[in-house]
Design a protein around this motif. Structure first.
Motif, short mmCIF file in Angstrom:
data_model
loop_
_atom_site.label_atom_id
_atom_site.label_comp_id
_atom_site.label_asym_id
_atom_site.label_seq_id
_atom_site.Cartn_x
_atom_site.Cartn_y
_atom_site.Cartn_z
N PRO A 196 10.05 -25.07 35.94
CA PRO A 196 9.55 -24.62 34.64
C PRO A 196 8.02 -24.69 34.57
O PRO A 196 7.40 -25.59 35.15
CB PRO A 196 10.20 -25.59 33.65
CG PRO A 196 11.47 -26.00 34.32
CD PRO A 196 11.13 -26.07 35.79
N ASP A 197 7.44 -23.76 33.83
CA ASP A 197 5.97 -23.61 33.76
C ASP A 197 5.23 -24.92 33.52
O ASP A 197 4.18 -25.15 34.09
CB ASP A 197 5.60 -22.64 32.62
CG ASP A 197 6.17 -21.25 32.84
OD1 ASP A 197 7.28 -21.16 33.41
OD2 ASP A 197 5.53 -20.27 32.43
N GLY A 201 16.07 -25.37 43.84
CA GLY A 201 16.06 -24.38 42.76
C GLY A 201 16.60 -24.95 41.46
O GLY A 201 16.81 -24.21 40.50
N GLU A 218 12.49 -30.40 26.76
CA GLU A 218 12.77 -28.96 26.64
C GLU A 218 14.24 -28.70 26.34
O GLU A 218 14.71 -27.56 26.41
CB GLU A 218 12.40 -28.23 27.94
CG GLU A 218 10.94 -28.31 28.31
CD GLU A 218 10.05 -27.62 27.28
OE1 GLU A 218 10.08 -26.40 27.21
OE2 GLU A 218 9.36 -28.34 26.52
N ASP A 240 17.66 -27.79 24.95
CA ASP A 240 18.03 -26.79 23.94
C ASP A 240 18.91 -27.40 22.85
O ASP A 240 19.77 -28.24 23.13
CB ASP A 240 18.81 -25.62 24.59
CG ASP A 240 17.91 -24.79 25.48
OD1 ASP A 240 16.69 -24.81 25.27
OD2 ASP A 240 18.45 -24.15 26.40
N SER A 260 15.55 -24.73 28.62
CA SER A 260 15.16 -23.36 28.95
C SER A 260 13.66 -23.19 28.79
O SER A 260 13.00 -23.98 28.11
CB SER A 260 15.90 -22.37 28.07
OG SER A 260 15.63 -22.63 26.72
N TYR A 261 13.14 -22.20 29.45
CA TYR A 261 11.72 -21.89 29.34
C TYR A 261 11.52 -20.40 29.57
O TYR A 261 12.38 -19.73 30.14
CB TYR A 261 10.88 -22.71 30.31
CG TYR A 261 11.16 -22.44 31.78
CD1 TYR A 261 12.30 -22.95 32.40
CD2 TYR A 261 10.27 -21.69 32.55
CE1 TYR A 261 12.55 -22.72 33.74
CE2 TYR A 261 10.51 -21.46 33.90
CZ TYR A 261 11.66 -21.97 34.49
OH TYR A 261 11.90 -21.74 35.82
N GLU A 262 10.39 -19.92 29.05
CA GLU A 262 10.07 -18.51 29.23
C GLU A 262 8.98 -18.41 30.28
O GLU A 262 7.82 -18.73 30.00
CB GLU A 262 9.61 -17.90 27.90
CG GLU A 262 10.72 -17.87 26.87
CD GLU A 262 10.26 -17.38 25.50
OE1 GLU A 262 9.24 -16.66 25.43
OE2 GLU A 262 10.93 -17.73 24.50
N PRO A 263 9.33 -18.00 31.49
CA PRO A 263 8.32 -17.93 32.55
C PRO A 263 7.31 -16.81 32.29
O PRO A 263 7.58 -15.88 31.54
CB PRO A 263 9.13 -17.64 33.81
CG PRO A 263 10.38 -17.00 33.33
CD PRO A 263 10.64 -17.52 31.96
N TYR A 264 6.15 -16.95 32.91
CA TYR A 264 5.16 -15.89 32.83
C TYR A 264 5.72 -14.62 33.45
O TYR A 264 6.34 -14.66 34.52
CB TYR A 264 3.88 -16.31 33.57
CG TYR A 264 2.91 -15.17 33.73
CD1 TYR A 264 2.17 -14.70 32.65
CD2 TYR A 264 2.78 -14.51 34.96
CE1 TYR A 264 1.31 -13.63 32.80
CE2 TYR A 264 1.92 -13.44 35.11
CZ TYR A 264 1.18 -13.00 34.03
OH TYR A 264 0.34 -11.93 34.16
N THR A 321 17.18 -20.77 32.38
CA THR A 321 17.91 -21.96 31.93
C THR A 321 18.10 -22.92 33.09
O THR A 321 18.21 -22.49 34.24
CB THR A 321 19.29 -21.53 31.38
OG1 THR A 321 19.09 -20.49 30.44
CG2 THR A 321 19.99 -22.69 30.70
N SER A 339 19.82 -19.47 36.75
CA SER A 339 19.23 -18.84 37.94
C SER A 339 18.31 -19.79 38.67
O SER A 339 17.50 -20.43 38.10
CB SER A 339 18.46 -17.60 37.52
OG SER A 339 17.79 -17.82 36.30
#
Lengths: 189, 71
Positions: free
Chosen positions: A50-51, A122, A182, A184, B8-12, B26, B71
């Motif tokens: 994650p970012d 992963g 993070e 949910d 979950s996160y929103e990737p660039y 996720t 994923s």
């Protein structure tokens, strides 16, 4: 992209020719829990985490390369100008036959480095837990090298490197906590 | 408990990404992460349910299904 500074992260003072100690330090140079495995592991895992934790992996991977450079300096200087007889006496006869005075990514027993020493699963939690374990194993390896070495100057540098493992372990533990935040929420319908 | 065992996160996403982007990624945050030491007297499954789930305690179950598509 990296910017290179032509100096070591922390000073490495080598006062005496000691090929046997160089051989032991190789465990951290090209061994399973060594700096090369650490650097390559983090630099590779960083793409699929994650970012929020990419930066931790990238920064620590970069620092591990600077540790690798310190170890290379130690190994190079501890074996520089050693005679084949001295190298053979230190258990480096086979190394000399294959590599001369060159350094090689191998462990203390001369086993060549392999990427099977680390994983990229992963799965952020699985990867970060491997990273925490790797730091603790590297810390232990530094302890055993310090125990077996009677070179106070080398040991000073090794103690610095050991302490960095503690710090990195904590940073990875913090990364796990960041990911836990993070979590949910359940969707209420 | 109003939380799931997923994060979950929103990737660039670059406008030049070659594959159609997955906008939200996720990942698993399984129950053991939030329970450093298992509390005593947690509710238990019946023996038959426990066998099916792989544990006696519902609090340790986060499940996983192919449909989640992590994923």
């Amino acid at each position: 992209m990296w910017v290179y500074e032509k100096k070591l992260l922390y000073p490495v003072e080598v006062k005496e020719c000691n090929p046997k100690l160089a051989r032991y330090i190789a465990e951290q140079y090209g061994g399973a829990d060594g700096e090369l495995a650490a650097a390559l592991r983090y630099m590779n895992q960083r793409y699929t985490v994650p970012d929020k934790v990419i930066g931790v992996l990238n920064d620590i991977a970069t620092e591990e390369f600077s540790h690798l450079e310190m170890l290379a300096t130690m190994i190079y200087k501890l074996t520089k100008d050693a005679t084949p007889e001295q190298l053979e006496e230190a258990g480096l006869g086979a190394h000399y036959v294959n590599h001369g005075h060159a350094l090689f990514y191998e462990n203390a027993a001369g086993v060549p480095f392999t990427t099977t020493y680390f994983q990229a699963k992963g799965d952020p939690i699985a990867d970060l837990y491997e990273d925490i374990a790797a730091e603790e194993k590297a810390r232990a390896t530094y302890q055993w090298i310090i125990d077996i070495s009677d070179d106070a100057w080398i040991n000073d540098s090794l103690k610095f490197l050991r302490e960095r493992e503690n710090v990195h372990s904590l940073r990875f533990r913090e990364a796990v906590e960041v990911l836990k935040e993070e979590r949910d929420r359940k969707k209420i319908f | 408990m109003d939380y799931t065992f997923r994060g979950s996160y929103e990737p660039y996403i670059s406008p030049w990404d070659p594959c159609p982007p997955i906008k939200v990624k996720t990942f698993s945050l399984p129950p053991q992460l939030f329970m450093n030491f298992q509390p005593t007297s947690l509710p238990q499954f019946s023996p038959a349910e426990a066998l099916q789930h792989g544990t006696l305690w519902p609090a340790l179950v986060d499940g996983y299904s192919k449909r989640e598509g992590i994923s």
